[in-house]
Design a protein around this motif. Structure first.
Motif, short mmCIF file in Angstrom:
data_model
loop_
_atom_site.label_atom_id
_atom_site.label_comp_id
_atom_site.label_asym_id
_atom_site.label_seq_id
_atom_site.Cartn_x
_atom_site.Cartn_y
_atom_site.Cartn_z
N GLU A 145 0.86 -1.17 0.18
CA GLU A 145 -0.21 -0.10 0.32
C GLU A 145 0.42 1.37 0.14
OE1 GLU A 145 -3.39 -0.47 2.39
OE2 GLU A 145 -1.93 -2.08 3.24
N ALA A 154 -7.68 3.39 -2.17
CA ALA A 154 -7.59 2.40 -1.05
C ALA A 154 -8.32 0.57 -1.95
CB ALA A 154 -8.40 3.51 0.16
N SER A 157 -7.29 -4.99 1.83
CA SER A 157 -6.24 -6.05 1.88
C SER A 157 -6.46 -7.63 1.31
CB SER A 157 -4.92 -5.75 2.98
OG SER A 157 -4.31 -6.84 3.18
#
Length: 676
Positions: A145, A154, A157
């Motif tokens: 990131e 964004a 994950s």
């Protein structure tokens, strides 16, 4: 290697493991023969070295580090022009090379905090956050990131999701690689304040509590080494399930216990019905016990005459009465006041001696305090109290109870807690768990209970007010982390509000935090279980699962027990653990069915292995446990096994929310209407 980032990371992992091995070998080779003054010092130092060696163990299937932070500037030098950033690997413990330079940073260190807190909106001077993926102990993937790059959007994950959803076999794992920002705030809260965490199933409240202990031991090790820490769980099965979390983080000295362990002044062989247990667990019993203890004090009517050699010294009754009243007004422990009284009498005699021209010292005062006349007077005025005998008298002597419970318990309540048959002695009495708590309260009235530096209380919603007081006594000068879920209260005396519970605990100033993001229970499962919330805990925020995988969920009508076994066999074809949860009275029949089908199974508290992954769980012991897959047998039987419907529905809510990846509900009888 320049074109192989994964290869570089694997090399760093290998080098870090080598450095950890060297650190352990250094500890093992320490020679203390010439540095200890005596055998006591040698024993203490040897033990410290042994603990250090254990803490440096390299767990081959546990990643040594799970993340990396690339700072834009050197930490602490953000404002320095041209300052170069630094790179830190974040892991479960600190590892340094032969020159003392860090190769892995402990996750609890301040420099590691951005791994859990940094975001696009607040990058905390981190340019890149890298997460690592592992298969066993082998590093197999990484994910980056770029927090300071506005062009990069964004995203969730993938490695984080995989770690959360990873199948589990064996005891509870740490969540150090997956701690979320809201969890990290609780974990890193200071030692001086107490925290209460309300969290629904799968929100990670137990893990947060354990990681907070690990953090506090890192940040305040010297203080907590002196004062001690304690984790309190609901039962032995639960404690066995969580016992490997702290050692995996290098913390070996944290003790674990149940509330029953804390108050084990007598052997418990009896039980109470729910009505008597609720009354005995009511905080009003503390007033009854206090009245009974201090009723033994008798105001003196006769003077004390102390003979020393040819002289006699007289302490008049009115002076004795003044001493007794002063000690009562000071509200100190019964036993401490009893120890202080002979010294007060002796001091009065010494004052008389000095007025007559003598020059007595402290040795004379101690001698007077041990004088036979003084000891006889103290025994008559302030006699010793045996806590167990006093509680036994309260529970067997209706007149004694009536005197000391007057205005506190009504007549019906007094009758409920009185034993039907007389008892010969403390040893022959069939004490219940609630009786043991009363004895612990009385023991504290007589002599102060030792206080620890920090106590973690898990599944706290099931404690009675008197049990809260028992735990609170263990941290009067320390702090507490209280963990629980009001919706999972399954005792007749279950906590109605955290404010009330914290008041009984003696921590009314504790901060109450609520965790609502569910990381363990799949979306479809928690949505189904949440149908019960309006009936068991109106007003509580339902858990919102953050799992991308909705999980496997099925409700199956059945006609025979063999179909429950079939469901277990179906789930065992998946990787991970399976739990078969059922009402306690259904366990014998299910045991027989599993045995007939040749399915080996475990009991709660026994550790699952890759060969034996099925556990048969009575619903009464399911709280706090988790399995990859769960078969829940006969929901209505789980409800009917409890003394009232609300408690039964809460027990069902607990049972429905033990699955990490999938749930099959089997039922031959109709489902509870609240689930329709």
């Amino acid at each position: 290697m320049a074109d192989d980032p994964l290869g570089r990371e694997r090399s760093h992992l290998a080098a870090s493991r080598g450095a950890l091995r060297a650190m352990r070998e250094d500890a093992e080779s320490l020679d203390i023969k010439d540095v200890t003054a005596n055998w006591v010092n040698a024993a203490v130092l040897s033990r410290q070295i042994e603990e250090r060696i254990k803490a440096l163990a390299d767990l081959s299937h546990t990643p040594l580090f799970f993340g990396r932070l690339d700072y834009l500037h050197a930490p602490g030098a953000e404002q320095a022009e041209g300052a170069e950033g630094e790179q830190f690997y974040i892991g479960r413990r600190h590892v340094h090379d032969a020159g003392g330079d860090p190769m892995v940073i402990d996750w609890r260190a301040p420099v590691s905090q951005p791994f859990y807190r940094a975001s696009k909106t607040d990058p905390m001077d981190v340019g890149l956050r890298r997460r690592f993926g592992y298969t066993g102990g082998d590093l197999t993937a990484y994910e980056d990131e770029h927090l300071s790059d506005p062009s990069e959007s964004a995203a969730t994950s993938k490695l984080l999701q995989q770690e959360i959803e990873r199948p589990r076999v064996g005891p509870m794992r740490d969540i150090v690689a997956t701690i979320q920002p809201e969890q990290d705030e609780i974990v890193r809260s200071g030692l001086g304040g107490s925290v209460c965490v309300q969290g629904g199933p799968g929100t990670g409240k137990t893990a947060v509590g354990l990681h907070r202990v690990a953090y506090l031991l890192y940040a305040h090790r010297d203080r907590l080494a002196r004062t001690g820490t304690l984790v309190i769980g609901p039962n032995k099965s639960f404690l066995h399930y969580i016992e490997q979390v702290l050692p995996a983080l290098g913390e070996l000295e944290v003790k674990q216990a149940t509330v029953d362990d804390l108050v084990a002044h007598v052997e418990v062989h009896g039980t109470d019905d729910s009505t008597a247990a609720v009354i005995k667990g009511d905080a009003r019993m503390a007033k009854v016990l206090r009245n009974a203890v201090y009723s033994h004090v008798t105001l003196p009517t006769e003077p004390v005459m102390v003979v020393r050699g040819s002289r006699r010294w007289r302490v008049p009754a009115y002076e004795l009465e003044s001493m007794v009243r002063e000690l009562l007004d000071r509200d100190i422990r019964y036993g401490a006041a009893r120890e202080a009284l002979p010294q007060r009498i002796a001091h009065t005699v010494l004052v008389q001696m000095e007025r007559s021209g003598e020059a007595p010292d402290d040795r004379v005062q101690d001698s007077v305090a041990r004088n036979a006349a003084v000891k006889a007077a103290v025994k008559a005025i302030w006699p010793p109290v045996d806590p167990a005998r006093l509680v036994l008298r309260l529970l067997t002597d209706a007149d004694f109870l009536a005197v000391h419970a007057a205005g506190i318990l009504d007549e019906d309540e007094q009758k409920e807690i009185l034993w039907a048959k007389p008892v010969r002695s403390v040893k022959s009495a069939k004490w219940s768990p609630a009786d043991a708590v009363l004895i612990d309260e009385t023991t504290d009235l007589v002599q102060r209970t030792h206080s620890l530096g920090h106590v973690v209380l898990d599944e706290a919603q099931d404690l009675s007010p008197m049990q809260y007081r028992a735990v609170g006594r263990r941290c009067t000068t320390g702090s507490a982390t209280v963990l629980g879920d009001l919706a999972q209260g399954t005792t007749p005396w279950a906590t109605r509000s955290w404010d009330e519970a914290l008041t009984h605990l003696g921590k009314s100033d504790a901060v109450v935090e609520e965790l609502t993001a569910g990381f363990r229970v799949p979306t479809d499962v928690i949505t189904y279980a949440s149908r019960l919330l309006p009936h068991i805990a109106p007003g509580l925020t339902p858990v919102a699962s953050v799992r991308e995988n909705p999980g496997f969920f099925d409700v199956r009508p059945i006609s025979e027990t063999r179909q429950v076994v079939d469901a277990c066999e179906e789930l065992l074809r998946n990787e991970g653990s399976t739990g078969l949860i059922a009402a306690d009275n259904r366990i014998p029949a299910l045991t027989e069915a599993l045995t007939a089908a040749g399915l080996t199974h475990l009991s709660p508290g026994e550790e699952t292995t890759h060969e034996t992954r099925l556990t048969l769980v009575p619903a009464s012991l399911a709280k706090g446990l988790e399995y990859d897959y769960v078969v829940l047998d006969e929901p209505q039987a789980v409800v009917d096994a409890e003394p009232d419907e609300r408690t039964g529905l809460r027990r069902l809510y607990v049972s429905l929310t033990r699955a990490v990846s999938g749930l099959i509900v089997t039922h031959a009888t109709p489902l509870p209407r609240q689930l329709d």
